[in-house]
Structures are given as C-alpha cells and as structure tokens.
Scaffold this motif. Structure first.
Motif, PDB file in Angstrom:
ATOM      1  N   ARG A  18       0.853  -1.188   0.000  1.00  0.00           N
ATOM      2  CA  ARG A  18       0.000   0.000   0.000  1.00  0.00           C
ATOM      3  C   ARG A  18       0.881   1.228   0.000  1.00  0.00           C
ATOM      4  NH1 ARG A  18      -4.646   2.242   2.725  1.00  0.00           N
ATOM      5  NH2 ARG A  18      -5.107   4.018   1.390  1.00  0.00           N
ATOM      6  N   GLN A  19       0.552   2.175  -0.844  1.00  0.00           N
ATOM      7  CA  GLN A  19       1.221   3.472  -0.838  1.00  0.00           C
ATOM      8  C   GLN A  19       0.210   4.482  -0.309  1.00  0.00           C
ATOM      9  OE1 GLN A  19       2.478   5.063  -4.652  1.00  0.00           O
ATOM     10  NE2 GLN A  19       4.301   5.882  -3.678  1.00  0.00           N
ATOM     11  N   LEU A  20       0.645   5.319   0.624  1.00  0.00           N
ATOM     12  CA  LEU A  20      -0.273   6.208   1.310  1.00  0.00           C
ATOM     13  C   LEU A  20       0.396   7.555   1.534  1.00  0.00           C
ATOM     14  CD1 LEU A  20      -3.007   6.227   2.978  1.00  0.00           C
ATOM     15  CD2 LEU A  20      -1.646   5.468   4.915  1.00  0.00           C
ATOM     16  N   THR A  21      -0.283   8.628   1.151  1.00  0.00           N
ATOM     17  CA  THR A  21       0.202   9.961   1.458  1.00  0.00           C
ATOM     18  C   THR A  21      -0.311  10.338   2.838  1.00  0.00           C
ATOM     19  OG1 THR A  21       0.221  10.602  -0.870  1.00  0.00           O
ATOM     20  CG2 THR A  21       0.180  12.385   0.757  1.00  0.00           C
ATOM     21  N   ILE A  22       0.594  10.744   3.700  1.00  0.00           N
ATOM     22  CA  ILE A  22       0.237  11.161   5.057  1.00  0.00           C
ATOM     23  C   ILE A  22       0.626  12.625   5.194  1.00  0.00           C
ATOM     24  CG2 ILE A  22       0.631  10.780   7.526  1.00  0.00           C
ATOM     25  CD1 ILE A  22       1.230   7.846   6.867  1.00  0.00           C
ATOM     26  N   HIS A  23      -0.332  13.440   5.626  1.00  0.00           N
ATOM     27  CA  HIS A  23      -0.116  14.876   5.738  1.00  0.00           C
ATOM     28  C   HIS A  23       0.462  15.209   7.114  1.00  0.00           C
ATOM     29  CE1 HIS A  23      -2.010  15.405   1.890  1.00  0.00           C
ATOM     30  NE2 HIS A  23      -2.970  14.595   2.308  1.00  0.00           N
ATOM     31  N   ALA A  24       1.659  14.698   7.327  1.00  0.00           N
ATOM     32  CA  ALA A  24       2.432  14.946   8.544  1.00  0.00           C
ATOM     33  C   ALA A  24       3.902  14.772   8.171  1.00  0.00           C
ATOM     34  CB  ALA A  24       2.042  13.965   9.644  1.00  0.00           C
ATOM     35  N   ALA A  25       4.764  15.419   8.919  1.00  0.00           N
ATOM     36  CA  ALA A  25       6.199  15.318   8.645  1.00  0.00           C
ATOM     37  C   ALA A  25       6.678  13.875   8.788  1.00  0.00           C
ATOM     38  CB  ALA A  25       6.970  16.220   9.599  1.00  0.00           C
ATOM     39  N   SER A 122      -2.006 -11.649   0.543  1.00  0.00           N
ATOM     40  CA  SER A 122      -2.660 -10.367   0.762  1.00  0.00           C
ATOM     41  C   SER A 122      -4.022 -10.515   1.426  1.00  0.00           C
ATOM     42  CB  SER A 122      -2.806  -9.623  -0.569  1.00  0.00           C
ATOM     43  OG  SER A 122      -3.476  -8.406  -0.379  1.00  0.00           O
ATOM     44  N   GLU A 123      -4.793 -11.497   1.010  1.00  0.00           N
ATOM     45  CA  GLU A 123      -6.147 -11.637   1.558  1.00  0.00           C
ATOM     46  C   GLU A 123      -6.152 -11.949   3.056  1.00  0.00           C
ATOM     47  OE1 GLU A 123      -5.194 -15.553  -0.565  1.00  0.00           O
ATOM     48  OE2 GLU A 123      -5.068 -13.430  -1.084  1.00  0.00           O
ATOM     49  N   LEU A 124      -5.045 -12.435   3.592  1.00  0.00           N
ATOM     50  CA  LEU A 124      -4.961 -12.718   5.026  1.00  0.00           C
ATOM     51  C   LEU A 124      -4.747 -11.469   5.869  1.00  0.00           C
ATOM     52  CD1 LEU A 124      -2.750 -15.943   5.029  1.00  0.00           C
ATOM     53  CD2 LEU A 124      -5.229 -15.784   5.354  1.00  0.00           C
ATOM     54  N   VAL A 125      -4.205 -10.427   5.261  1.00  0.00           N
ATOM     55  CA  VAL A 125      -3.823  -9.251   6.052  1.00  0.00           C
ATOM     56  C   VAL A 125      -4.405  -7.937   5.556  1.00  0.00           C
ATOM     57  CG1 VAL A 125      -1.680 -10.335   6.849  1.00  0.00           C
ATOM     58  CG2 VAL A 125      -1.659  -8.955   4.752  1.00  0.00           C
ATOM     59  N   ALA A 126      -4.967  -7.898   4.375  1.00  0.00           N
ATOM     60  CA  ALA A 126      -5.400  -6.632   3.769  1.00  0.00           C
ATOM     61  C   ALA A 126      -6.396  -5.863   4.634  1.00  0.00           C
ATOM     62  CB  ALA A 126      -5.976  -6.880   2.373  1.00  0.00           C
ATOM     63  N   GLU A 127      -7.431  -6.504   5.110  1.00  0.00           N
ATOM     64  CA  GLU A 127      -8.455  -5.802   5.892  1.00  0.00           C
ATOM     65  C   GLU A 127      -7.859  -5.182   7.152  1.00  0.00           C
ATOM     66  OE1 GLU A 127     -12.729  -6.606   8.120  1.00  0.00           O
ATOM     67  OE2 GLU A 127     -11.937  -8.145   6.767  1.00  0.00           O
ATOM     68  N   GLY A 128      -7.044  -5.943   7.858  1.00  0.00           N
ATOM     69  CA  GLY A 128      -6.417  -5.414   9.063  1.00  0.00           C
ATOM     70  C   GLY A 128      -5.490  -4.255   8.767  1.00  0.00           C
ATOM     71  N   TRP A 129      -4.621  -4.414   7.754  1.00  0.00           N
ATOM     72  CA  TRP A 129      -3.688  -3.336   7.443  1.00  0.00           C
ATOM     73  C   TRP A 129      -4.417  -2.104   6.924  1.00  0.00           C
ATOM     74  CZ3 TRP A 129       0.275  -2.962  10.071  1.00  0.00           C
ATOM     75  CH2 TRP A 129       1.157  -4.018  10.315  1.00  0.00           C
TER      76      TRP A 129
END
Length: 150
Positions: A18-25, A122-129
């Motif tokens: 997963r790539q995620l932009t986080i609006h924090a330093a 992926s299907e084992l961890v996707a929902e949690g992550w």
C-alpha cells in the motif's frame, strides 16, 4: 515469479502493499512506527519489547488470546523500518513474513508511506492493514489513531 493457473503463488510473490500519502512530517510518522508509545497510539494498546535493531516487539490484543512477535531487522531514521514476524499465536501464516515501512518526505508537512507485508497472502492481512494504516495516518495527522483496544 508468477504462479501458473491452478498453482499457489510462490511465497516471494505473496504480499500486501500500500502506498499512502500522510499529511504529517516524515519524522512524526517515523516516530509513530519506531517507538513503543507511537505503536500504542495506532496499532494496539499492548506493545512491549525493544524497537531498536535486533530487538523484539510483542503486540498483544485486549480480550484476545493472541500475540504477534516481531524481530526488528532494521531501523533507518527517518525513512525505513523492517520487521520479521517470529511468531503469531493465532495465524501461523504470519510467521516468517516481513513488514516494511518506507517513508519519503514530500513537503514540509507531508510524506509518502510505502508499506509492504511480504511472504504472506494479501487476503490474510489486507483488511487489518487497511484499518491500521488509516489509524497510523490519523495518529500522525491529527493525534486520533484507532488502535486495537482503545
């Protein structure tokens, strides 16, 4: 390597990313991942151990007879953390999997998180992550994480 039709994917092909932009330093996000107190604010309230390279982190879950044990493989402030799962008392599939957090600054108050959990389907961890990475972003951006047990 890709599995042929009808074959299970090879362990090295199995992953959640997963790539995620986080609006924090980036240093704020890094601290949320690299410290016990930080982890308690977005993943689970029960975290013990040592977050330094070579250390062991233990994640417990209130009300569940479950624990995840991670070996801290690498800590490179303020950009990367890698853990290897030593044990998961409920899901053996986690054992031997590897969790990677990589951060890149994008602006004074923003960063890009490239997250990978490899050697696991992926299907084992996707929902949690999905939940916990959103919790990480909420914690870093607004101080409002949603850790398990809060």
């Amino acid at each position: 390597m890709t599995a042929n039709p009808g074959e299970a994917p090879a362990a090295e092909d199995a992953a959640y990313a997963r790539q995620l932009t986080i609006h924090a330093a980036a240093d704020r996000v890094f601290d949320a991942i690299a410290t016990l107190d930080g982890l308690r604010r977005w993943w689970t309230t029960i975290v013990t151990g040592s977050a330094v390279p070579g250390g062991t982190l233990r994640f417990g879950f209130a009300g569940l007879d479950e624990q995840i044990v991670m070996h801290v493989d690498a800590v490179r402030p303020p950009s990367a953390i890698t853990w290897s799962c030593v044990a998961h008392t409920r899901d053996d599939e986690w054992t031997g999997s590897v969790v990677h957090f990589e951060l890149a600054g994008r602006e004074p108050q923003g960063c890009e998180l490239n997250f990978r959990h490899t050697a696991i389907a992926s299907e084992l961890v996707a929902e949690g992550w999905e939940h916990f990475l959103a919790s990480l972003a909420g914690e870093a951006e607004h101080g409002t994480g949603s850790p398990y047990g809060a």
